[in-house]
Design a protein around this motif. Structure first.
Motif, PDB file in Angstrom:
ATOM      1  N   LYS A  18      10.067  64.475  35.261  1.00 39.79           N
ATOM      2  CA  LYS A  18      10.965  64.469  34.014  1.00 39.79           C
ATOM      3  C   LYS A  18      11.715  65.966  33.662  1.00 39.79           C
ATOM      4  O   LYS A  18      12.762  66.160  33.171  1.00 39.79           O
ATOM      5  N   THR A  19      10.515  66.930  33.858  1.00 38.10           N
ATOM      6  CA  THR A  19      10.711  68.514  33.442  1.00 38.10           C
ATOM      7  C   THR A  19      11.804  68.885  34.655  1.00 38.10           C
ATOM      8  O   THR A  19      12.672  69.577  34.236  1.00 38.10           O
ATOM      9  N   THR A  54      17.453  70.355  35.589  1.00 34.68           N
ATOM     10  CA  THR A  54      18.620  70.306  36.199  1.00 34.68           C
ATOM     11  C   THR A  54      19.806  69.869  35.217  1.00 34.68           C
ATOM     12  O   THR A  54      20.862  70.533  35.134  1.00 34.68           O
ATOM     13  N   ASP A  55      19.733  69.184  34.280  1.00 32.10           N
ATOM     14  CA  ASP A  55      20.346  68.813  33.082  1.00 32.10           C
ATOM     15  C   ASP A  55      20.780  70.242  32.392  1.00 32.10           C
ATOM     16  O   ASP A  55      21.895  70.382  32.217  1.00 32.10           O
ATOM     17  N   GLN A  56      19.664  70.821  31.986  1.00 29.08           N
ATOM     18  CA  GLN A  56      19.758  72.076  31.516  1.00 29.08           C
ATOM     19  C   GLN A  56      20.578  73.034  32.225  1.00 29.08           C
ATOM     20  O   GLN A  56      21.518  73.817  31.656  1.00 29.08           O
ATOM     21  N   LEU A  91      15.956  76.653  29.380  1.00 34.05           N
ATOM     22  CA  LEU A  91      15.623  76.482  30.611  1.00 34.05           C
ATOM     23  C   LEU A  91      14.676  77.304  31.081  1.00 34.05           C
ATOM     24  O   LEU A  91      13.967  76.721  31.820  1.00 34.05           O
ATOM     25  N   ARG A  92      14.407  78.484  30.403  1.00 37.95           N
ATOM     26  CA  ARG A  92      13.257  79.233  30.776  1.00 37.95           C
ATOM     27  C   ARG A  92      11.769  78.656  30.579  1.00 37.95           C
ATOM     28  O   ARG A  92      11.168  78.496  31.459  1.00 37.95           O
ATOM     29  N   ASN A  93      12.189  77.897  29.245  1.00 36.12           N
ATOM     30  CA  ASN A  93      10.682  77.304  28.957  1.00 36.12           C
ATOM     31  C   ASN A  93      10.639  75.993  29.811  1.00 36.12           C
ATOM     32  O   ASN A  93       9.388  75.805  30.121  1.00 36.12           O
ATOM     33  N   ASP A 103       8.813  77.470  32.906  1.00 34.31           N
ATOM     34  CA  ASP A 103       7.518  77.663  32.502  1.00 34.31           C
ATOM     35  C   ASP A 103       6.860  76.415  32.562  1.00 34.31           C
ATOM     36  O   ASP A 103       5.426  76.343  32.992  1.00 34.31           O
ATOM     37  N   THR A 104       7.286  75.575  32.061  1.00 33.23           N
ATOM     38  CA  THR A 104       6.515  74.165  31.900  1.00 33.23           C
ATOM     39  C   THR A 104       6.161  73.484  33.308  1.00 33.23           C
ATOM     40  O   THR A 104       5.429  72.923  33.789  1.00 33.23           O
ATOM     41  N   ARG A 105       7.367  73.885  34.063  1.00 33.19           N
ATOM     42  CA  ARG A 105       7.402  73.312  35.630  1.00 33.19           C
ATOM     43  C   ARG A 105       6.265  74.099  36.034  1.00 33.19           C
ATOM     44  O   ARG A 105       5.454  73.253  36.955  1.00 33.19           O
TER      45      ARG A 105
END
Length: 460
Positions: A337-338, A343-345, A415-417, A420-422
């Motif tokens: 999902k991330t 991709t969407d972001q 997007l950066r967040n 990082d989450t990814r």
């Protein structure tokens, strides 16, 4: 050699002697140490019948009288009769004594032979008891040796579970944060390692106890064998003595054989000695039987406890692996999902950038218009509606660009967040994968070599 006269003949002789005594005059009594008076007178050549004539000088010597001659004969008759009577009496007494001593000797010998036979029976009974006890001790010692071998095999078998438990603990130390936790798997592994150490100490103590009991059994067996050997030797000696008889050729005189040794035992101490040996041997044998029963219980409990703890550890591993698998699955879902959101972001950021670029040309147009209209001459430089509209248009475009740029910054930060989450999710998934690999591939695969309950119980 003429035979001595019998009693009848001796009686006839006495009758004839009595007849002669009646015909002859009675002799005079003569003192035992003096000559008769007449002979004394003759010797002195004095008295009523002395003669000093020369014609009778050659015949008048010191001679016995006739009465004295008869008396001397009668004395010899009486002495001969008395000696024969005493001899005959002694012969009868000798014959009677010889018969009595022969009967006594035979009866005594038979009684001694019977006593020796009874002694042989007693020794045979005790010897059989000792032999039976020795056989029982040998069999019991062999069974205890088998139990000791089981203890040693069980002790060797516990080395594998202890190696597995310590290896599992060391392998799980290679887990990465945040999975390096003191979970219930590690607690069960620590309990298993402690249990195995305690079991090994118990097995070592039990092995020492079994070795001591085996030594005691062998000592009692040796004592009984020495007693049995002494009884066998004594039995052979008494059996040989029991076969001796008066016609035996190997018997001879031993004058000092009746002397008893100071160290000789009595019948009571002899029987008590063997009985005490049998009692001690039986006591050690019963202690060995009880120890074997205790060893059976210990080995059975050890095997059950280790297998139960092994099952508990395996169950904890299974639960932990399920938790890790479930967590990794959820992390992968969040990662998916991330990634989709990233991709969407990214598309959104690109759209915002495009929108900003799209607003630049209208702004350029409006600003160019205002710039060109600022060059109007004199009174033509008028603040007309067009001028106000262009100004407001520029302001609206600037506000739109400002809003778009702020939204772009927010989108880029988001997007950066997301990136990082990814990365965090991917790292956590890698950590969970590593933990699963350690628990499932390393630890649980190694635990497949865990000994069976029979091996833990000491069976090969």
């Amino acid at each position: 050699m003429p035979h001595p006269p019998t009693c009848a003949q001796a009686g006839g002789t006495m009758a004839q002697t009595d007849v002669l005594l009646t015909k002859q005059p009675a002799p005079q009594t003569v003192p035992a140490c003096e000559l008769p008076p007449k002979l004394y007178d003759v010797a002195r050549n004095t008295g009523a019948y002395t003669s000093s004539g020369l014609a009778t000088a050659g015949f008048r010597t010191a001679k016995y009288l006739v009465d004295e001659w008869f008396q001397n004969c009668y004395a010899h008759y009486h002495q001969a009769f008395a000696d024969r009577d005493q001899s005959e009496r002694q012969r009868h007494e000798s014959l009677q004594l010889a018969a009595e001593t022969q009967t006594l000797a035979q009866r005594t010998q038979e009684d001694s032979t019977r006593k020796v036979g009874e002694r042989l029976q007693d020794m045979h009974c005790w010897k059989s008891e000792l032999q039976h006890e020795v056989d029982e001790l040998v069999a019991e010692t062999d069974r205890l040796l088998d139990q000791k071998q089981r203890l040693e095999s069980s002790l060797d078998a516990t080395a594998v579970p202890f190696s597995i438990a310590t290896d599992n603990l060391q392998c799980r130390e290679r887990r990465q944060h945040p999975d390096l936790v003191r979970d219930y798997v590690e607690m069960e592994l620590l309990k298993e390692a402690e249990l195995i150490r305690n079991i090994q100490e118990l097995l070592k103590r039990t092995i020492m106890q079994a070795m001591n009991q085996i030594r005691m059994n062998l000592e009692q067996k040796e004592t009984c064998e020495m007693d049995w050997s002494d009884k066998v030797e004594a039995y052979n000696i008494d059996e040989t003595c029991g076969r001796y008889h008066n016609q035996s050729t190997e018997v001879q005189f031993y004058p000092h054989s009746t002397k008893l040794e100071e160290s000789a035992s009595t019948s009571e101490t002899w029987a008590k000695f063997t009985q005490e040996n049998l009692c001690r041997a039986e006591r050690e044998r019963l202690a060995s039987v009880n120890l074997r029963g205790l060893i059976d219980c210990i080995l059975r409990d050890i095997a059950e406890d280790l297998r139960l703890q092994c099952d508990a550890v395996n169950l904890a591993y299974g639960r932990r692996c399920e938790e890790l698998e479930d967590t990794r699955f959820k992390l992968k879902q969040h990662l998916h999902k991330t990634l989709c959101e990233i991709t969407d972001q990214e598309h959104n950021v690109a759209a915002l950038k495009q929108a900003i670029r799209d607003k630049e040309m209208p702004l350029k147009v409006a600003q160019t218009r205002l710039y060109q209209r600022s060059h109007r001459p004199n009174v033509e430089l008028c603040r007309d509606n067009a001028q106000f509209r262009l100004v407001s248009e520029v302001e609206e475009l600037n506000m739109s660009l400002m809003a778009l740029r702020e939204k772009l910054l927010e989108a880029e930060q988001s997007l950066r967040n997301l990136e990082d989450t990814r990365m965090s999710l991917e790292k956590d998934i890698a950590v969970k994968t590593n933990s699963l690999f350690i628990d499932r591939q390393k630890c649980m695969t190694h635990r497949a070599r865990y000994p069976t309950i029979l091996q833990l119980a000491g069976y090969q």
